[in-house]
Design a protein around this motif. Structure first.
Motif, short mmCIF file in Angstrom:
data_model
loop_
_atom_site.label_atom_id
_atom_site.label_comp_id
_atom_site.label_asym_id
_atom_site.label_seq_id
_atom_site.Cartn_x
_atom_site.Cartn_y
_atom_site.Cartn_z
N GLU A 120 0.85 -1.19 0.00
CA GLU A 120 0.00 0.00 0.00
C GLU A 120 0.89 1.24 0.00
O GLU A 120 1.65 1.47 0.94
CB GLU A 120 -0.91 0.01 1.23
N LEU A 121 0.80 2.02 -1.06
CA LEU A 121 1.56 3.27 -1.12
C LEU A 121 0.91 4.29 -0.20
O LEU A 121 -0.30 4.51 -0.24
CB LEU A 121 1.58 3.80 -2.56
N ALA A 122 1.72 4.93 0.64
CA ALA A 122 1.19 5.89 1.61
C ALA A 122 2.08 7.13 1.62
O ALA A 122 3.28 7.06 1.38
CB ALA A 122 1.12 5.28 3.00
N THR A 123 1.45 8.24 1.93
CA THR A 123 2.15 9.53 2.03
C THR A 123 2.40 9.88 3.49
O THR A 123 1.52 9.72 4.33
CB THR A 123 1.34 10.64 1.37
N VAL A 124 3.60 10.34 3.77
CA VAL A 124 3.95 10.76 5.14
C VAL A 124 3.34 12.15 5.36
O VAL A 124 3.67 13.10 4.67
CB VAL A 124 5.47 10.81 5.34
N SER A 128 7.33 13.01 13.73
CA SER A 128 7.30 13.34 15.15
C SER A 128 8.52 12.73 15.83
O SER A 128 8.70 11.51 15.83
CB SER A 128 6.02 12.82 15.80
N VAL A 129 9.36 13.61 16.39
CA VAL A 129 10.54 13.16 17.10
C VAL A 129 10.61 13.90 18.43
O VAL A 129 10.52 15.12 18.47
CB VAL A 129 11.83 13.44 16.29
N SER A 130 10.73 13.15 19.52
CA SER A 130 10.85 13.76 20.85
C SER A 130 11.80 12.90 21.67
O SER A 130 12.43 11.97 21.16
CB SER A 130 9.48 13.84 21.53
N SER A 135 8.31 8.78 15.39
CA SER A 135 7.22 8.18 14.63
C SER A 135 6.88 9.00 13.39
O SER A 135 7.28 10.15 13.25
CB SER A 135 5.98 8.04 15.51
N LEU A 136 6.13 8.37 12.51
CA LEU A 136 5.61 9.00 11.31
C LEU A 136 4.11 8.77 11.26
O LEU A 136 3.62 7.73 11.72
CB LEU A 136 6.24 8.40 10.04
N THR A 137 3.39 9.71 10.71
CA THR A 137 1.96 9.53 10.47
C THR A 137 1.73 9.41 8.98
O THR A 137 2.22 10.22 8.20
CB THR A 137 1.14 10.71 11.04
N LEU A 138 0.98 8.38 8.59
CA LEU A 138 0.69 8.13 7.18
C LEU A 138 -0.79 8.34 6.90
O LEU A 138 -1.62 8.35 7.82
CB LEU A 138 1.08 6.70 6.80
N ASN A 139 -1.14 8.48 5.62
CA ASN A 139 -2.52 8.78 5.24
C ASN A 139 -3.32 7.53 4.87
O ASN A 139 -4.30 7.62 4.13
CB ASN A 139 -2.54 9.77 4.07
N TYR A 168 -9.08 5.06 10.85
CA TYR A 168 -9.83 4.74 9.63
C TYR A 168 -9.04 5.09 8.37
O TYR A 168 -8.95 4.30 7.44
CB TYR A 168 -11.16 5.49 9.63
N ASN A 169 -8.45 6.28 8.34
CA ASN A 169 -7.70 6.70 7.16
C ASN A 169 -6.31 7.22 7.52
O ASN A 169 -5.75 8.06 6.84
CB ASN A 169 -8.48 7.76 6.37
N TRP A 170 -5.76 6.71 8.62
CA TRP A 170 -4.42 7.12 9.04
C TRP A 170 -3.80 6.01 9.88
O TRP A 170 -4.49 5.11 10.38
CB TRP A 170 -4.46 8.40 9.88
N CYS A 171 -2.49 6.08 10.03
CA CYS A 171 -1.80 5.17 10.93
C CYS A 171 -0.52 5.83 11.42
O CYS A 171 0.01 6.74 10.77
CB CYS A 171 -1.50 3.82 10.27
N THR A 172 -0.05 5.38 12.58
CA THR A 172 1.19 5.87 13.14
C THR A 172 2.24 4.77 13.05
O THR A 172 1.99 3.63 13.44
CB THR A 172 1.01 6.28 14.61
#
Length: 281
Positions: A120-124, A128-130, A135-139, A168-172
């Motif tokens: 599944e192609l996803a856009t970043v 998020s870096v602390s 982490s990254l959030t994808l669409n 539903y339409n995102w993931c971490t």
């Protein structure tokens, strides 16, 4: 007759002179204008010159401002055209980059038969870096078949991390250097097995640890480290990174390695989510 000219010659000459002057004046004024008109024209002449000069200056300024306005309109139109051309170039570069990624992904699927084409192609959408997480959030999310634990890779097969949360339409995605990331690893050259995981002291440097290495392992800087695939949780032979240095733990009894991830998390724009694979391939 002679006596008459002798007695009246001066008067005759004077009269002739007067008549000649009168005729000359009449001839002059008949060719020009009346004395009053001539005087008025003489007095008005400087004003006419000034009027002509002012009129010419105004006309020149009007022409100048008209030219400036035309140039400004032309300049604005050219700027708009340049902006559109720049936008077209950016879009073309973006399309080319995406095509390159898709081409690489196609090659990856051709080479990796265990990845069954279910990428599944996803856009970043967010980085998020602390001190506590990377982490990254994808669409993409559950609507696209994404699940917790799915591997996320680049178009070249470098491992980015694991899906930690799904909407539903995102993931971490927890990147490899996040402290909650842990997976089986194998050193390509020596075949030594270990566990690659994030570490608080290394996360800010975008590094992770390779622990639980066998005694007497002979790791070297630059050694390639891949996923082991043991247990069937993740695909085997995804590139984790390379050995940067080898150290001993505080007890001095065990060896661990510091790894530099292959993927550059900060530069990622699009990634691939492995939604299914054939374990053990």
């Amino acid at each position: 007759m002679k006596q008459f000219l002798k007695n009246h010659g001066l008067w005759i000459l004077f009269a002739a002179a007067v008549i000649a002057v009168a005729m000359a004046c009449m001839s002059y004024f008949s060719n020009t204008s009346s004395p009053l008109s001539n005087l008025a024209g003489t007095l008005a002449s400087p004003f006419r010159a000034v009027y002509s000069a002012v009129t010419g200056w105004v006309e020149d300024k009007q022409a100048y401002f008209a030219d400036v306005k035309a140039l400004e309109e032309e300049n604005a139109e050219l700027k708009q055209q340049i902006a559109q051309m720049e936008a077209d170039v950016r879009q073309a570069e973006s399309d080319r980059a995406e095509n390159d990624r898709l081409r690489e992904a196609l090659n990856l699927k051709t080479e990796r038969q265990d990845i069954t084409g279910d990428l599944e192609l996803a856009t970043v959408t967010e980085h998020s870096v602390s001190n506590w997480t990377s982490s990254l959030t994808l669409n993409k999310g559950t609507a696209h078949g994404v699940e917790v634990g799915d591997c996320v890779i680049t178009e070249t097969g470098a491992l980015v991390g694991l899906v930690g949360k799904v909407g539903y339409n995102w993931c971490t995605v927890l990147t490899l250097v996040d402290t909650d990331t842990s997976l089986g690893a194998r050193v390509f050259r020596t075949k030594d097995l270990g566990v690659a995981h994030g570490d608080f002291s290394l996360m800010e440097e975008n590094r992770l640890r390779l622990d639980y290495l066998p005694a007497g392992c002979q790791l070297m800087g630059g050694d390639l480290v891949l996923t082991s695939g043991l247990g069937g949780y993740y695909p085997a032979d995804l590139v984790i990174g390379t050995v940067e240095e080898v150290q001993r733990d505080d007890s001095g009894a065990a060896t661990y390695a510091i790894l530099a991830p292959e993927a550059d998390f900060d530069q990622l724009e699009q990634v691939f989510i492995i939604k299914s694979f054939v374990a053990g391939s």
